[in-house]
Write a protein that holds these residues in place. Structure first.
Motif, PDB file in Angstrom:
ATOM      1  N   LYS A   2     -28.185  -3.074   8.482  1.00 40.52           N
ATOM      2  CA  LYS A   2     -28.464  -2.046   7.506  1.00 40.52           C
ATOM      3  C   LYS A   2     -28.139  -0.705   7.966  1.00 40.52           C
ATOM      4  O   LYS A   2     -28.176  -0.445   9.163  1.00 40.52           O
ATOM      5  N   ALA A   3     -27.823  -0.075   7.131  1.00 41.48           N
ATOM      6  CA  ALA A   3     -27.395   1.503   7.344  1.00 41.48           C
ATOM      7  C   ALA A   3     -27.507   2.205   6.075  1.00 41.48           C
ATOM      8  O   ALA A   3     -27.266   1.732   4.911  1.00 41.48           O
ATOM      9  N   LYS A   4     -27.367   3.654   6.346  1.00 44.74           N
ATOM     10  CA  LYS A   4     -27.474   4.515   5.260  1.00 44.74           C
ATOM     11  C   LYS A   4     -25.976   5.142   4.937  1.00 44.74           C
ATOM     12  O   LYS A   4     -25.230   5.453   5.954  1.00 44.74           O
ATOM     13  N   VAL A   5     -25.650   5.271   3.864  1.00 42.12           N
ATOM     14  CA  VAL A   5     -24.504   6.226   3.366  1.00 42.12           C
ATOM     15  C   VAL A   5     -24.364   7.213   2.411  1.00 42.12           C
ATOM     16  O   VAL A   5     -24.985   7.066   1.175  1.00 42.12           O
ATOM     17  N   THR A   6     -24.394   8.423   2.760  1.00 39.74           N
ATOM     18  CA  THR A   6     -24.501   9.558   2.083  1.00 39.74           C
ATOM     19  C   THR A   6     -23.288   9.837   1.047  1.00 39.74           C
ATOM     20  O   THR A   6     -22.286   9.488   1.357  1.00 39.74           O
ATOM     21  N   ASN A   7     -23.543  10.515  -0.124  1.00 42.88           N
ATOM     22  CA  ASN A   7     -22.211  10.602  -0.893  1.00 42.88           C
ATOM     23  C   ASN A   7     -22.779  11.889  -1.912  1.00 42.88           C
ATOM     24  O   ASN A   7     -24.065  12.047  -2.003  1.00 42.88           O
ATOM     25  N   PHE A   8     -21.757  12.504  -2.531  1.00 41.49           N
ATOM     26  CA  PHE A   8     -22.147  13.585  -3.670  1.00 41.49           C
ATOM     27  C   PHE A   8     -21.711  12.665  -4.866  1.00 41.49           C
ATOM     28  O   PHE A   8     -20.706  12.730  -5.380  1.00 41.49           O
ATOM     29  N   SER A  42     -22.199  21.266   3.118  1.00 43.94           N
ATOM     30  CA  SER A  42     -22.327  21.953   4.451  1.00 43.94           C
ATOM     31  C   SER A  42     -23.020  21.086   5.448  1.00 43.94           C
ATOM     32  O   SER A  42     -23.418  21.249   6.383  1.00 43.94           O
ATOM     33  N   GLY A  43     -23.212  19.626   4.987  1.00 46.90           N
ATOM     34  CA  GLY A  43     -23.592  18.577   5.675  1.00 46.90           C
ATOM     35  C   GLY A  43     -22.817  17.350   6.093  1.00 46.90           C
ATOM     36  O   GLY A  43     -22.181  17.390   6.748  1.00 46.90           O
ATOM     37  N   SER A  44     -23.058  16.407   5.221  1.00 47.72           N
ATOM     38  CA  SER A  44     -22.027  15.284   5.374  1.00 47.72           C
ATOM     39  C   SER A  44     -20.766  15.380   5.388  1.00 47.72           C
ATOM     40  O   SER A  44     -19.830  14.887   6.162  1.00 47.72           O
ATOM     41  N   PHE A  45     -20.109  16.623   4.408  1.00 50.54           N
ATOM     42  CA  PHE A  45     -18.903  16.799   4.636  1.00 50.54           C
ATOM     43  C   PHE A  45     -18.207  17.344   5.918  1.00 50.54           C
ATOM     44  O   PHE A  45     -17.061  17.145   6.192  1.00 50.54           O
ATOM     45  N   LEU A  46     -19.235  17.595   6.651  1.00 52.99           N
ATOM     46  CA  LEU A  46     -18.807  18.433   7.845  1.00 52.99           C
ATOM     47  C   LEU A  46     -19.453  17.577   9.064  1.00 52.99           C
ATOM     48  O   LEU A  46     -19.600  18.046  10.077  1.00 52.99           O
ATOM     49  N   GLY A  47     -19.876  16.366   8.861  1.00 51.52           N
ATOM     50  CA  GLY A  47     -20.057  15.240   9.798  1.00 51.52           C
ATOM     51  C   GLY A  47     -21.677  15.278  10.109  1.00 51.52           C
ATOM     52  O   GLY A  47     -21.832  14.740  11.094  1.00 51.52           O
ATOM     53  N   LYS A  48     -22.386  15.925   9.154  1.00 50.48           N
ATOM     54  CA  LYS A  48     -23.870  16.232   9.529  1.00 50.48           C
ATOM     55  C   LYS A  48     -24.665  14.963   8.552  1.00 50.48           C
ATOM     56  O   LYS A  48     -25.042  15.389   7.400  1.00 50.48           O
ATOM     57  N   MET A 100     -23.407   6.878   7.890  1.00 51.98           N
ATOM     58  CA  MET A 100     -22.222   6.738   7.232  1.00 51.98           C
ATOM     59  C   MET A 100     -22.043   7.806   6.167  1.00 51.98           C
ATOM     60  O   MET A 100     -23.441   8.055   5.616  1.00 51.98           O
ATOM     61  N   THR A 101     -21.043   8.173   5.794  1.00 48.23           N
ATOM     62  CA  THR A 101     -20.839   9.088   4.596  1.00 48.23           C
ATOM     63  C   THR A 101     -19.488   8.547   3.940  1.00 48.23           C
ATOM     64  O   THR A 101     -18.495   8.363   4.602  1.00 48.23           O
ATOM     65  N   TRP A 102     -19.573   8.697   2.713  1.00 48.14           N
ATOM     66  CA  TRP A 102     -18.391   8.143   2.061  1.00 48.14           C
ATOM     67  C   TRP A 102     -18.036   9.269   0.845  1.00 48.14           C
ATOM     68  O   TRP A 102     -18.817  10.080   0.208  1.00 48.14           O
ATOM     69  N   GLY A 103     -16.744   9.848   0.707  1.00 47.51           N
ATOM     70  CA  GLY A 103     -16.253  10.734  -0.409  1.00 47.51           C
ATOM     71  C   GLY A 103     -14.920  11.066  -0.343  1.00 47.51           C
ATOM     72  O   GLY A 103     -14.012  10.553   0.804  1.00 47.51           O
ATOM     73  N   GLU A 157     -13.876  19.017  16.031  1.00 51.17           N
ATOM     74  CA  GLU A 157     -13.635  19.819  14.892  1.00 51.17           C
ATOM     75  C   GLU A 157     -14.652  19.347  13.790  1.00 51.17           C
ATOM     76  O   GLU A 157     -15.399  18.220  13.780  1.00 51.17           O
ATOM     77  N   LYS A 158     -15.083  20.582  13.325  1.00 54.33           N
ATOM     78  CA  LYS A 158     -16.300  20.349  12.218  1.00 54.33           C
ATOM     79  C   LYS A 158     -15.968  19.130  11.111  1.00 54.33           C
ATOM     80  O   LYS A 158     -16.740  18.389  10.753  1.00 54.33           O
ATOM     81  N   ALA A 159     -14.573  19.164  10.475  1.00 51.67           N
ATOM     82  CA  ALA A 159     -14.392  18.426   9.564  1.00 51.67           C
ATOM     83  C   ALA A 159     -14.045  16.932   9.965  1.00 51.67           C
ATOM     84  O   ALA A 159     -13.778  15.965   9.267  1.00 51.67           O
ATOM     85  N   ASN A 160     -14.113  16.647  11.220  1.00 47.74           N
ATOM     86  CA  ASN A 160     -14.011  15.270  11.868  1.00 47.74           C
ATOM     87  C   ASN A 160     -15.206  14.551  11.492  1.00 47.74           C
ATOM     88  O   ASN A 160     -16.197  14.557  12.338  1.00 47.74           O
TER      89      ASN A 160
END
Length: 574
Positions: free
Chosen positions: A412-418, A455-461, A465-468, A488-491
């Motif tokens: 199980k894991a969490k995935v963030t998104n907007f 300012s968070g997930s989009f920049l790796g915070k 996991m994150t999707w978008g 790199e921040k966007a990595n």
């Protein structure tokens, strides 16, 4: 419930528009939501087929623009106005109406949305030294800032460019896309000379991006930064007249704009409306002219919209952004730090069925790391080598790899998104979650508001996991450097791979296009094996606009200033 497709659409392919009509009412047997529920088990779907015809000549007819009128344009609310202090696309969009750049991309009716031919803008010409280290730009004379304090209509000079570039280098999240600049010289009022420590192939191309726009030092001296609406002062086609947070921004024609006779519009109302249903209703009724920042409407809305608004233009066009599932690879002990787990997750996705059924064939099964519309750089899937198999649907092998990695029952894991990008983005993520659940991986979707996401997930915070979607980049380097360069921040996946670092930097330094292509091909093969990101199938965008909006055409760019300055309103057709 079935959806009956009988649309007449204008389809953009290869720089041309095509009209296609479903002459015989074909039936698509599932709604999008039903597809989401049944996706992993779908077999043998029959898709609607369309006849391809030439676009009606009326769309291309030479018409004399009529100045005046207001364009009512739906757009996202920007987190701030400072072009260098955020990577937000919303900030770039509104600033592009007001600011200017040294060069710009060709755009307008008849120009391929993925054509990035450079045209002069604030610089009337430029030169590059044979070794690629020195770029000299010659500014247009007589170009003036808008006639309001603190710039008061003064002339644009080389020091403005120097100030803006040094500020971007110090602050912008995209600063690395300018290369290793050693110094910037201004030998006279109208000449800017930029020196690089090493060759940087994407440099001149990247100067057409909105985040490289020129700003005035007096504004920062007066306001401390460029974040507030009061600090929006520019040299572009429009001026910010009024900002109503959460409601709209009103831009009016800049009488000082150096392109005489432009813009045609008197004003633009940039409306901050989020509810998609409300937007579509207003668009149907002709109360708004452009339904989103890129004129997008939902795929599921097209058939009914064609019936209620048969005279509106509807265009499929190749969008460059990619959609990815990123991993916290720096999270020690996490399952996805094992390449076998990432490969398993990739093989759990039936990309072909996703595109055929959910996207009605209008999309790409292999959209990354180089976007499919970038045909000169994109390596075909069948040339990816050993990594090709990880793009194939094989849930049995996926389960075997998970068991081999020590996760026979998944995890199980969490995935963030907007979720605010739109319902189709939400549905895509839900489909991805269903595919992964089919091999035992359960993802909990965590929705974030835009400010936190960008300012968070989009920049790796983020936690797991994150999707978008990515930002829209127009140079292939950006899809490689930001995604794979360590540190790199966007990595967003926190990739730290010395081999990839070496390859990514090498393609940046290589000026010979053929040799650079060889390096980029190698990057794509290696990335396919390592699966540092999972690139989910990507749809073509659908843009729509009413018949009274003339001169509009979609573009892979956040530069609405260049796009909209030649748009005009035919009041007789409204």
């Amino acid at each position: 419930m079935c959806i009956t497709y009988n649309p007449t659409l204008f389809i953009h392919k290869g720089g041309r528009m095509r009209n296609y009509t479903d002459r015989q009412k074909q039936r698509f047997p599932l709604t999008r939501r039903q597809f989401l529920q049944a996706a992993p088990a779908l077999t043998g779907l029959t898709l609607a087929s369309f006849a391809s015809l030439q676009a009606p000549t009326a769309l291309w007819a030479a018409e004399t623009p009529t100045p005046g009128g207001t364009l009512r344009h739906i757009g996202p609310q920007q987190p701030m106005f400072d072009i260098h202090a955020t990577v937000s696309y919303a900030t770039q969009l509104v600033n592009s109406l007001v600011l200017g750049k040294l060069v710009r991309f060709a755009m307008g009716p008849g120009v391929d949305p993925a054509d990035f031919t450079l045209e002069p803008d604030l610089a009337e010409r430029w030169e590059t030294s044979p070794d690629g280290l020195t770029h000299t730009f010659y500014l247009r004379r007589g170009v003036r800032w808008e006639d309001r304090p603190p710039v008061n209509g003064r002339e644009l000079v080389a020091d403005d460019v120097k100030y803006s570039f040094e500020r971007a280098l110090a602050m912008s999240g995209y600063a690395r896309l300018l290369g290793k600049i050693e110094k910037i010289e201004t030998p006279d009022r109208y000449t800017v000379r930029i020196h690089h420590a090493e060759p940087f192939a994407p440099f001149r191309h990247n100067l057409a991006e909105v985040w490289t726009s020129i700003v005035a030092h007096e504004v920062e001296e007066k306001y401390g930064d460029f974040k507030s609406a009061d600090a929006v002062r520019g040299i572009g086609p429009f001026m910010l007249q009024k900002y109503e947070p959460g409601v709209k921004s009103t831009f009016v024609k800049n009488p000082n704009y150096w392109r005489k006779g432009l813009p045609y519009l008197d004003s633009i109302e940039w409306i901050y409306l989020k509810d998609k249903g409300t937007i579509l209703s207003l668009f149907r009724a002709g109360k708004v002219d452009i339904p989103y920042y890129d004129a997008r409407i939902g795929r599921a809305d097209v058939p009914s919209f064609r019936q209620t608004n048969p005279n509106y233009h509807i265009v499929f066009w190749p969008w460059l952004a990619v959609r990815t599932l990123a991993f916290r690879l720096d999270k020690k002990g996490a399952p996805w730090t094992d390449v076998r787990v990432r490969r398993a997750m990739s093989m759990a996705i039936d990309r072909k069925r996703w595109v055929e059924a959910l996207l009605e064939g209008e999309g790409w099964t292999d959209p990354g790391p180089v976007p499919a519309p970038m045909k000169e750089w994109k390596l075909p899937t069948d040339q990816l080598g050993p990594g090709k198999k990880y793009l194939e649907y094989n849930p049995k092998e996926a389960k075997r790899l998970l068991a081999e990695a020590g996760y026979p029952n998944g995890f199980k894991a969490k995935v963030t998104n907007f979720p605010g990008y739109g319902p189709e983005y939400v549905e895509d993520l839900q489909l991805l979650v269903r595919y992964l659940k089919d091999i035992g991986i359960e993802l909990e979707i965590v929705n974030e508001e835009y400010g936190k996401y960008i300012s968070g997930s989009f920049l790796g915070k983020y936690e797991d996991m994150t999707w978008g979607p990515s930002s829209v980049f127009t140079e292939v380097d950006s899809y490689l450097y930001f995604f794979f360069k360590s540190g790199e921040k966007a990595n967003r996946s926190h990739v730290n791979d010395p081999k990839l670092d070496e390859l990514v930097l090498a393609q940046r330094r290589t000026l010979d296009k053929a040799k650079r292509k060889e390096i980029i091909d190698e990057i794509q093969r290696y990335a396919a094996e390592q699966v540092y990101y999972i690139y989910t199938p990507y749809p073509k965008n659908i843009a729509a606009w009413p018949p009274w909006v003339k001169g509009y055409w979609p573009k892979n760019s956040f530069d609405r200033g260049t796009q909209l300055q030649r748009v005009w309103i035919d009041q007789s057709a409204r």
